[in-house]
Design a protein around this motif. Structure first.
Motif, PDB file in Angstrom:
ATOM      1  N   ALA A   1      37.859  30.385  38.455  1.00 49.29           N
ATOM      2  CA  ALA A   1      37.832  30.110  39.013  1.00 49.29           C
ATOM      3  C   ALA A   1      39.209  30.792  40.102  1.00 49.29           C
ATOM      4  O   ALA A   1      39.519  31.266  40.904  1.00 49.29           O
ATOM      5  CB  ALA A   1      38.944  28.879  39.777  1.00 49.29           C
ATOM      6  N   PRO A   2      41.068  31.269  39.067  1.00 50.86           N
ATOM      7  CA  PRO A   2      41.378  31.603  39.625  1.00 50.86           C
ATOM      8  C   PRO A   2      41.148  33.920  39.629  1.00 50.86           C
ATOM      9  O   PRO A   2      41.988  34.212  40.300  1.00 50.86           O
ATOM     10  CB  PRO A   2      42.639  31.870  38.831  1.00 50.86           C
ATOM     11  N   ALA A   3      40.070  33.545  39.230  1.00 48.56           N
ATOM     12  CA  ALA A   3      40.428  34.793  38.855  1.00 48.56           C
ATOM     13  C   ALA A   3      39.050  35.551  40.035  1.00 48.56           C
ATOM     14  O   ALA A   3      38.568  36.890  40.885  1.00 48.56           O
ATOM     15  CB  ALA A   3      39.328  35.462  37.824  1.00 48.56           C
ATOM     16  N   LEU A   4      38.600  34.711  40.315  1.00 44.79           N
ATOM     17  CA  LEU A   4      37.138  34.565  41.970  1.00 44.79           C
ATOM     18  C   LEU A   4      37.867  35.170  42.576  1.00 44.79           C
ATOM     19  O   LEU A   4      36.817  36.372  43.203  1.00 44.79           O
ATOM     20  CB  LEU A   4      36.106  33.271  41.871  1.00 44.79           C
ATOM     21  N   PRO A   5      38.634  35.066  43.841  1.00 44.92           N
ATOM     22  CA  PRO A   5      38.926  35.404  44.837  1.00 44.92           C
ATOM     23  C   PRO A   5      39.489  37.316  44.863  1.00 44.92           C
ATOM     24  O   PRO A   5      39.651  38.012  46.034  1.00 44.92           O
ATOM     25  CB  PRO A   5      40.020  34.818  45.299  1.00 44.92           C
ATOM     26  N   LEU A   6      40.043  36.827  43.264  1.00 45.94           N
ATOM     27  CA  LEU A   6      40.884  38.155  43.841  1.00 45.94           C
ATOM     28  C   LEU A   6      39.707  39.063  42.351  1.00 45.94           C
ATOM     29  O   LEU A   6      39.886  40.316  43.276  1.00 45.94           O
ATOM     30  CB  LEU A   6      41.869  38.462  41.718  1.00 45.94           C
TER      31      LEU A   6
END
Length: 402
Positions: free
Chosen positions: A29-34
């Motif tokens: 989840a934290p890596a997805l938009p990046l």
């Protein structure tokens, strides 16, 4: 483990599956938009990758129940996990934005297959007098997985593709655990006995149910959708911190939510649902307003803690109101409640990203705060649904399985 003592074997298996699924989601989840931003898209487009998952869940929710009835919970649970696993591995190999977007949508299909199957099975295999305990450890397993996920997800500092492959691996383990543990279960194989569901038209005339829908929508819009899509970009763009700080912030949210889940549940059961919902929404709004006001690492962590408090309240109280209204007569009323949250999770990342693109991160967080505050008046004015009953002794409680 004491919390699992006395629960059916099937529930213990589902708790293990929930932990592995949440562990993988916490990784990615934290890596997805990046990762989406690496394809040269804007903040709104990066948020759309988060929304695609929830949108597919929302669109497919009315049909998945029929598939569960036709093929059974065990098969659909394992199939759903498999779909998410394969789509996650392929997403890690994406060569452009549109591939990533489509594969996250496919993952949403598998997610709703898993969640509907698991929730249905959890209710059906648990005796009446243990359902509260079972729901508590089930939610706790997800939160523990979300806590562990960001810690393991520091591999994103090496490669933003790595979390997708680790996510796929945790899902494979979850599917194997589920199939193995439930393979010879008579309770899991038994057909459910259905009671007449509460009519949706009746529920929609209930102010408490409408307030629960509004709170669920607001929570998933801001505390889940907007936070997941915008906070990682804010940390790297505005604060100038590494992706490791994104995982640190998500870890704080999960740890605080996990620590407060059972205490908040006890408060909701002893003092009422409404105050828990109202306080949670107001604390969430404060967290969003703090983020752009104190744009340093310390402010990020304090805001994350506030969002964790709000997340604990949102994961307990609106669902408790819905359960009070339904009173065991599920069906469409329960599905609409779940869809209200999914709709918020769809709109939150896109709206927050669109505002951030046009007016900046401060305006985006302000919108999230407004969404949190919006249902407060309706919740405060709604009738309290908590019905305090004298608990039955364990030995005399009914053991029928629905």
């Amino acid at each position: 483990m004491r919390l699992l003592r006395g629960l059916p074997t099937e529930v213990r298996a589902l708790v293990g599956v929930a932990f592995m699924v949440a562990l993988g989601f916490g990784l990615v989840a934290p890596a997805l938009p990046l990762f989406a931003r690496e394809f040269g898209v804007g903040k709104a487009a990066a948020g759309a990758v988060v929304s695609a998952f929830a949108l597919m869940r929302l669109v497919m929710a009315p049909f998945v129940g029929r598939l569960v009835n036709a093929f059974g919970e065990r098969v659909m649970l394992a199939t759903g996990i498999g779909v998410v696993a394969v789509s996650s591995a392929l997403a890690g190999l994406s060569q452009n934005y549109w591939q990533l977007l489509a594969l996250r949508g496919v993952g949403g299909l598998g997610s709703i297959m898993f969640s509907v199957s698991a929730a249905s099975l959890l209710v059906r295999v648990t005796p009446d007098h243990q359902r509260g305990q079972a729901q508590g450890v089930w939610a706790g397993a997800f939160l523990l997985g979300m806590i562990a996920g960001p810690a393991v997800g520091t591999v994103a500092s090496l490669s933003l593709r790595a979390p997708f492959f680790l996510y796929a691996a945790t899902l494979v383990i979850a599917g194997l655990v589920g199939l193995r543990a439930l393979r010879h279960s008579e309770l899991a194989a038994r057909k459910s006995v259905r009671t007449a569901p509460l009519a949706l038209a009746t529920a929609l005339r209930n102010r408490a149910y409408l307030a629960a829908l509004a709170a669920s929508f607001a929570g998933d819009f801001a505390l889940v959708g907007a936070r997941s899509a915008i906070l990682p970009q804010f940390v790297t763009d505005r604060l100038g911190l590494s992706p490791g700080w994104v995982y640190a912030a998500f870890l704080v949210v999960s740890v605080v939510s996990g620590a407060l889940l059972l205490p908040v549940g006890r408060i909701a059961d002893s003092r009422g649902r409404r105050p828990v919902i109202v306080v949670g929404l107001l604390v969430g709004a404060a967290g969003f307003l703090l983020l752009p006001s104190v744009p340093v690492a310390a402010g990020l962590l304090v805001a994350a803690a506030l969002l964790g408090v709000a997340g604990a309240a949102d994961s307990v109280a609106p669902g408790a109101v819905m359960g009070d209204v339904v009173a065991g007569r599920g069906g469409t009323v329960v599905a609409v409640f779940q869809m209200s949250g999914d709709l918020g999770a769809v709109l939150g990342p896109v709206v927050a990203g669109w505002v951030a693109d046009g007016a900046g991160y401060g305006a985006s967080f302000a919108v999230s705060a407004v969404v949190c505050v919006a249902p407060v008046a309706a919740v405060a004015a709604a009738p309290e649904t908590l019905r305090r009953a004298v608990p039955q002794p364990m030995s005399a409680a009914a053991s029928d399985v629905t």
